[in-house]
Motif scaffolding. Structure first.
Motif, PDB file in Angstrom:
ATOM      1  N   GLY A   1       0.837  -1.193   0.000  1.00  0.00           N
ATOM      2  CA  GLY A   1       0.000   0.000   0.000  1.00  0.00           C
ATOM      3  C   GLY A   1       0.873   1.244   0.000  1.00  0.00           C
ATOM      4  N   SER A   2       0.590   2.160  -0.931  1.00  0.00           N
ATOM      5  CA  SER A   2       1.454   3.334  -1.095  1.00  0.00           C
ATOM      6  C   SER A   2       0.794   4.619  -0.609  1.00  0.00           C
ATOM      7  N   GLY A   3      -0.148   4.504   0.346  1.00  0.00           N
ATOM      8  CA  GLY A   3      -0.781   5.691   0.924  1.00  0.00           C
ATOM      9  C   GLY A   3       0.168   6.363   1.916  1.00  0.00           C
ATOM     10  N   GLN A   4      -0.401   7.269   2.716  1.00  0.00           N
ATOM     11  CA  GLN A   4       0.424   8.005   3.682  1.00  0.00           C
ATOM     12  C   GLN A   4       1.164   7.064   4.611  1.00  0.00           C
ATOM     13  N   VAL A   5       0.448   6.029   5.062  1.00  0.00           N
ATOM     14  CA  VAL A   5       1.061   5.103   6.017  1.00  0.00           C
ATOM     15  C   VAL A   5       2.195   4.330   5.352  1.00  0.00           C
ATOM     16  N   GLY A   6       1.933   3.786   4.169  1.00  0.00           N
ATOM     17  CA  GLY A   6       2.970   3.019   3.482  1.00  0.00           C
ATOM     18  C   GLY A   6       4.204   3.859   3.218  1.00  0.00           C
TER      19      GLY A   6
ATOM     20  N   GLY B   1       4.789  -2.350  -2.241  1.00  0.00           N
ATOM     21  CA  GLY B   1       3.847  -3.010  -3.139  1.00  0.00           C
ATOM     22  C   GLY B   1       2.695  -2.078  -3.452  1.00  0.00           C
ATOM     23  N   SER B   2       2.323  -2.032  -4.730  1.00  0.00           N
ATOM     24  CA  SER B   2       1.261  -1.122  -5.157  1.00  0.00           C
ATOM     25  C   SER B   2       0.557  -1.699  -6.374  1.00  0.00           C
ATOM     26  N   ARG B   3      -0.720  -1.292  -6.552  1.00  0.00           N
ATOM     27  CA  ARG B   3      -1.397  -1.664  -7.799  1.00  0.00           C
ATOM     28  C   ARG B   3      -0.696  -1.018  -8.974  1.00  0.00           C
ATOM     29  N   ASP B   4      -0.069   0.145  -8.716  1.00  0.00           N
ATOM     30  CA  ASP B   4       0.581   0.876  -9.803  1.00  0.00           C
ATOM     31  C   ASP B   4       1.978   1.325  -9.356  1.00  0.00           C
TER      32      ASP B   4
ATOM     33  N   THR C   1       4.897  -4.669  -7.961  1.00  0.00           N
ATOM     34  CA  THR C   1       3.492  -5.038  -7.814  1.00  0.00           C
ATOM     35  C   THR C   1       3.295  -5.652  -6.427  1.00  0.00           C
ATOM     36  N   TYR C   2       2.036  -5.760  -6.019  1.00  0.00           N
ATOM     37  CA  TYR C   2       1.771  -6.393  -4.720  1.00  0.00           C
ATOM     38  C   TYR C   2       2.374  -7.801  -4.682  1.00  0.00           C
ATOM     39  N   ALA C   3       2.223  -8.556  -5.760  1.00  0.00           N
ATOM     40  CA  ALA C   3       2.707  -9.947  -5.757  1.00  0.00           C
ATOM     41  C   ALA C   3       4.225  -9.996  -5.655  1.00  0.00           C
TER      42      ALA C   3
ATOM     43  N   ALA D   1      -0.517  -1.969   4.828  1.00  0.00           N
ATOM     44  CA  ALA D   1      -0.843  -0.543   5.000  1.00  0.00           C
ATOM     45  C   ALA D   1      -1.869  -0.128   3.953  1.00  0.00           C
ATOM     46  N   THR D   2      -2.938  -0.879   3.869  1.00  0.00           N
ATOM     47  CA  THR D   2      -3.970  -0.624   2.860  1.00  0.00           C
ATOM     48  C   THR D   2      -5.223  -0.034   3.495  1.00  0.00           C
ATOM     49  N   ALA D   3      -5.969   0.732   2.684  1.00  0.00           N
ATOM     50  CA  ALA D   3      -7.300   1.158   3.112  1.00  0.00           C
ATOM     51  C   ALA D   3      -8.111  -0.115   3.384  1.00  0.00           C
ATOM     52  N   TRP D   4      -8.923  -0.098   4.453  1.00  0.00           N
ATOM     53  CA  TRP D   4      -9.616  -1.349   4.793  1.00  0.00           C
ATOM     54  C   TRP D   4     -10.459  -1.857   3.627  1.00  0.00           C
TER      55      TRP D   4
ATOM     56  N   GLU E   1      -8.779  -6.754   1.258  1.00  0.00           N
ATOM     57  CA  GLU E   1      -8.951  -8.124   0.743  1.00  0.00           C
ATOM     58  C   GLU E   1      -8.414  -8.203  -0.691  1.00  0.00           C
ATOM     59  N   SER E   2      -8.762  -7.187  -1.475  1.00  0.00           N
ATOM     60  CA  SER E   2      -8.310  -7.155  -2.859  1.00  0.00           C
ATOM     61  C   SER E   2      -6.780  -7.092  -2.941  1.00  0.00           C
ATOM     62  N   ALA E   3      -6.163  -6.252  -2.098  1.00  0.00           N
ATOM     63  CA  ALA E   3      -4.692  -6.142  -2.104  1.00  0.00           C
ATOM     64  C   ALA E   3      -4.051  -7.482  -1.746  1.00  0.00           C
TER      65      ALA E   3
ATOM     66  N   ASP F   1       0.136  -5.762  10.659  1.00  0.00           N
ATOM     67  CA  ASP F   1      -1.145  -5.227  10.177  1.00  0.00           C
ATOM     68  C   ASP F   1      -1.410  -3.866  10.820  1.00  0.00           C
ATOM     69  N   VAL F   2      -1.388  -2.834   9.989  1.00  0.00           N
ATOM     70  CA  VAL F   2      -1.577  -1.463  10.483  1.00  0.00           C
ATOM     71  C   VAL F   2      -2.996  -0.972  10.187  1.00  0.00           C
ATOM     72  N   THR F   3      -3.798  -1.798   9.550  1.00  0.00           N
ATOM     73  CA  THR F   3      -5.103  -1.326   9.074  1.00  0.00           C
ATOM     74  C   THR F   3      -6.067  -1.034  10.218  1.00  0.00           C
ATOM     75  N   ASN F   4      -6.998  -0.157   9.938  1.00  0.00           N
ATOM     76  CA  ASN F   4      -8.166   0.041  10.796  1.00  0.00           C
ATOM     77  C   ASN F   4      -9.401  -0.141   9.926  1.00  0.00           C
ATOM     78  N   PRO F   5     -10.382  -0.898  10.397  1.00  0.00           N
ATOM     79  CA  PRO F   5     -11.557  -1.175   9.573  1.00  0.00           C
ATOM     80  C   PRO F   5     -12.560  -0.033   9.638  1.00  0.00           C
TER      81      PRO F   5
ATOM     82  N   THR G   1      -2.682   2.846  16.185  1.00  0.00           N
ATOM     83  CA  THR G   1      -3.276   3.804  17.129  1.00  0.00           C
ATOM     84  C   THR G   1      -2.560   5.160  17.151  1.00  0.00           C
ATOM     85  N   VAL G   2      -1.728   5.411  16.140  1.00  0.00           N
ATOM     86  CA  VAL G   2      -1.109   6.754  16.027  1.00  0.00           C
ATOM     87  C   VAL G   2      -1.148   7.223  14.581  1.00  0.00           C
ATOM     88  N   ASN G   3      -0.925   8.505  14.414  1.00  0.00           N
ATOM     89  CA  ASN G   3      -0.824   9.078  13.072  1.00  0.00           C
ATOM     90  C   ASN G   3       0.447   8.551  12.388  1.00  0.00           C
ATOM     91  N   HIS G   4       0.363   8.423  11.075  1.00  0.00           N
ATOM     92  CA  HIS G   4       1.490   7.872  10.311  1.00  0.00           C
ATOM     93  C   HIS G   4       2.797   8.606  10.566  1.00  0.00           C
ATOM     94  N   ALA G   5       2.703   9.920  10.810  1.00  0.00           N
ATOM     95  CA  ALA G   5       3.925  10.720  10.972  1.00  0.00           C
ATOM     96  C   ALA G   5       4.701  10.328  12.228  1.00  0.00           C
TER      97      ALA G   5
HETATM   98  N1  LIG Z   1      -3.291   7.629   7.952  1.00  0.00           N
HETATM   99  C1  LIG Z   1      -2.879   7.348   9.170  1.00  0.00           C
HETATM  100  O1  LIG Z   1      -2.200   8.163   9.825  1.00  0.00           O
HETATM  101  C2  LIG Z   1      -3.208   6.001   9.791  1.00  0.00           C
HETATM  102  C3  LIG Z   1      -2.831   5.734  11.114  1.00  0.00           C
HETATM  103  C4  LIG Z   1      -3.074   4.463  11.642  1.00  0.00           C
HETATM  104  C5  LIG Z   1      -3.660   3.469  10.866  1.00  0.00           C
HETATM  105  N2  LIG Z   1      -4.057   3.766   9.590  1.00  0.00           N
HETATM  106  C6  LIG Z   1      -4.633   2.702   8.772  1.00  0.00           C
HETATM  107  O2  LIG Z   1      -3.598   2.271   7.883  1.00  0.00           O
HETATM  108  C7  LIG Z   1      -4.154   1.934   6.606  1.00  0.00           C
HETATM  109  C8  LIG Z   1      -3.500   2.791   5.531  1.00  0.00           C
HETATM  110  O3  LIG Z   1      -3.761   4.145   5.785  1.00  0.00           O
HETATM  111  P1  LIG Z   1      -3.594   5.255   4.639  1.00  0.00           P
HETATM  112  O4  LIG Z   1      -3.991   6.547   5.236  1.00  0.00           O
HETATM  113  O5  LIG Z   1      -2.249   5.122   4.024  1.00  0.00           O
HETATM  114  O6  LIG Z   1      -4.733   4.755   3.633  1.00  0.00           O
HETATM  115  P2  LIG Z   1      -5.134   5.143   2.151  1.00  0.00           P
HETATM  116  O7  LIG Z   1      -4.233   6.215   1.665  1.00  0.00           O
HETATM  117  O8  LIG Z   1      -6.587   5.381   2.136  1.00  0.00           O
HETATM  118  O9  LIG Z   1      -4.870   3.774   1.342  1.00  0.00           O
HETATM  119  C9  LIG Z   1      -3.639   3.112   1.405  1.00  0.00           C
HETATM  120  C10 LIG Z   1      -3.440   2.299   0.154  1.00  0.00           C
HETATM  121  O10 LIG Z   1      -4.342   1.194   0.086  1.00  0.00           O
HETATM  122  C11 LIG Z   1      -4.288   0.721  -1.246  1.00  0.00           C
HETATM  123  N3  LIG Z   1      -5.629   0.393  -1.738  1.00  0.00           N
HETATM  124  C12 LIG Z   1      -6.748   1.133  -1.629  1.00  0.00           C
HETATM  125  N4  LIG Z   1      -7.781   0.531  -2.248  1.00  0.00           N
HETATM  126  C13 LIG Z   1      -7.294  -0.620  -2.777  1.00  0.00           C
HETATM  127  C14 LIG Z   1      -7.854  -1.669  -3.535  1.00  0.00           C
HETATM  128  N5  LIG Z   1      -9.154  -1.675  -3.912  1.00  0.00           N
HETATM  129  N6  LIG Z   1      -7.071  -2.708  -3.893  1.00  0.00           N
HETATM  130  C15 LIG Z   1      -5.759  -2.727  -3.541  1.00  0.00           C
HETATM  131  N7  LIG Z   1      -5.162  -1.755  -2.819  1.00  0.00           N
HETATM  132  C16 LIG Z   1      -5.924  -0.708  -2.444  1.00  0.00           C
HETATM  133  C17 LIG Z   1      -3.709   1.851  -2.115  1.00  0.00           C
HETATM  134  O11 LIG Z   1      -2.373   1.516  -2.470  1.00  0.00           O
HETATM  135  P3  LIG Z   1      -1.926   1.421  -4.011  1.00  0.00           P
HETATM  136  O12 LIG Z   1      -2.642   2.532  -4.726  1.00  0.00           O
HETATM  137  O13 LIG Z   1      -0.465   1.578  -3.941  1.00  0.00           O
HETATM  138  O14 LIG Z   1      -2.349   0.072  -4.503  1.00  0.00           O
HETATM  139  C18 LIG Z   1      -3.687   3.022  -1.153  1.00  0.00           C
HETATM  140  O15 LIG Z   1      -2.702   3.968  -1.405  1.00  0.00           O
HETATM  141  C19 LIG Z   1      -5.667   2.155   6.716  1.00  0.00           C
HETATM  142  O16 LIG Z   1      -6.280   0.919   7.003  1.00  0.00           O
HETATM  143  C20 LIG Z   1      -5.784   3.134   7.882  1.00  0.00           C
HETATM  144  O17 LIG Z   1      -7.034   3.040   8.546  1.00  0.00           O
HETATM  145  C21 LIG Z   1      -3.854   5.001   9.037  1.00  0.00           C
END
Ligand SMILES: NC(=O)c1ccc[n+]([C@@H]2O[C@H](COP(=O)([O-])OP(=O)(O)OC[C@H]3O[C@@H](n4cnc5c(N)ncnc54)[C@H](OP(=O)(O)O)[C@@H]3O)[C@@H](O)[C@H]2O)c1
Length: 213
Positions: free
Chosen positions: A7-12, A29-32, A53-55, A67-70, A74-76, A92-96, A133-137
């Motif tokens: 997952g390449s979001g803020q957390v990743g 790992g990322s879809r793109d 790629t994720y694989a 580090a994926t959006a909940w 499953e898809s990731a 596992d850093v995810t939150n549902p 339980t904390v911000n990514h930063a």
């Molecule tokens: N933000 C925070 O500070 C924080 C703190 C604690 C916990 N969390 C948890 O950590 C996780 C990641 O947070 P985030 O803020 O980085 O989330 P995000 O930006 O919303 O998503 C993270 C990544 O998930 C992947 N993703 C999203 N939809 C997907 C799909 N349909 N199939 C495959 N991959 C998919 C994407 O990666 P690619 O585009 O690279 O595939 C996306 O960049 C979340 O579960 C969040 O609740 C976040």
């Protein structure tokens, strides 16, 4: 150690960069993996950073960070391939979270958790929930006023939890074992409490701390 960060979001991006700073190799790992955002992350993170790629990332990582959006988790994991993660520690850093007019809420809870669901999806991996339980930063080298706080973790595999506790220590976090992966039923709701405080006080620089005798 070579980490796959899925997952390449803020957390990743934050965790990936932090792990590289601590001397680890990271393949994101990322879809793109060729996206502008991912390429910029690789370019800015030094020689130990790469993207795939994720694989491919799942295959290359000795340990994986989820580090994926909940909603996409499953898809990731299907893209990553459970077979590529078998036997490995999964952090596992995810939150549902679901998002409604009143802000974020849990879409799983009380009698189940994201951590347990991830462990069911990855039956042959060793899932440890933490950093949720904390911000990514502040996940690595936290700079929280009044800190450091306490980073809770939970999982079913004792060796995997020892690895994670040592990693947290390396990354500046005193940590506390919250039991088996069902402890995620307690750790994930803490996020909602964290968000309420963030909304009320306009800050992301807060964390939980357990005071002990
Ligand atoms: N933000 C925070 O500070 C924080 C703190 C604690 C916990 N969390 C948890 O950590 C996780 C990641 O947070 P985030 O803020 O980085 O989330 P995000 O930006 O919303 O998503 C993270 C990544 O998930 C992947 N993703 C999203 N939809 C997907 C799909 N349909 N199939 C495959 N991959 C998919 C994407 O990666 P690619 O585009 O690279 O595939 C996306 O960049 C979340 O579960 C969040 O609740 C976040």
């Amino acid at each position: 150690m070579r980490f796959a960060v899925l997952g390449s979001g803020q957390v990743g991006r934050s965790l990936g960069a932090g792990l590289v700073r601590h001397g680890h190799d990271v393949v994101m790992g990322s879809r793109d993996p060729g996206s502008e955002q991912v390429r910029a992350w690789v370019a800015g993170s030094g020689d130990r950073a790469a993207a795939a790629t994720y694989a491919d990332a799942a295959q290359q990582g000795e340990v994986a960070v989820l580090a994926t959006a909940w909603s996409g988790t499953e898809s990731a994991l299907m893209l990553a391939g459970a077979e590529n993660l078998a036997g490995k520690i999964i952090i596992d850093v995810t939150n549902p979270l679901g998002f409604g007019p009143d802000g974020p809420h849990l879409v799983i809870g009380h009698t189940d958790s994201a951590g347990e669901q991830v462990q069911r999806w990855l039956r042959h991996s060793r899932v440890v929930k933490t950093w949720n339980t904390v911000n990514h930063a502040h996940m690595i080298d936290p700079k929280i006023p009044g800190g450091p706080g306490t980073m809770f973790y939970c999982g079913n595999d004792a060796d995997a939890k020892t690895f994670v506790a040592d990693l947290l220590d390396q990354c500046g976090w005193p940590s506390l074992d919250a039991g088996g992966i069902d402890g995620a039923r307690l750790l994930e709701p803490l996020t909602i409490l964290w968000v309420r405080y963030a909304m009320a006080h306009g800050t992301s620089d807060h964390a939980f701390k357990l005071l002990r005798p």
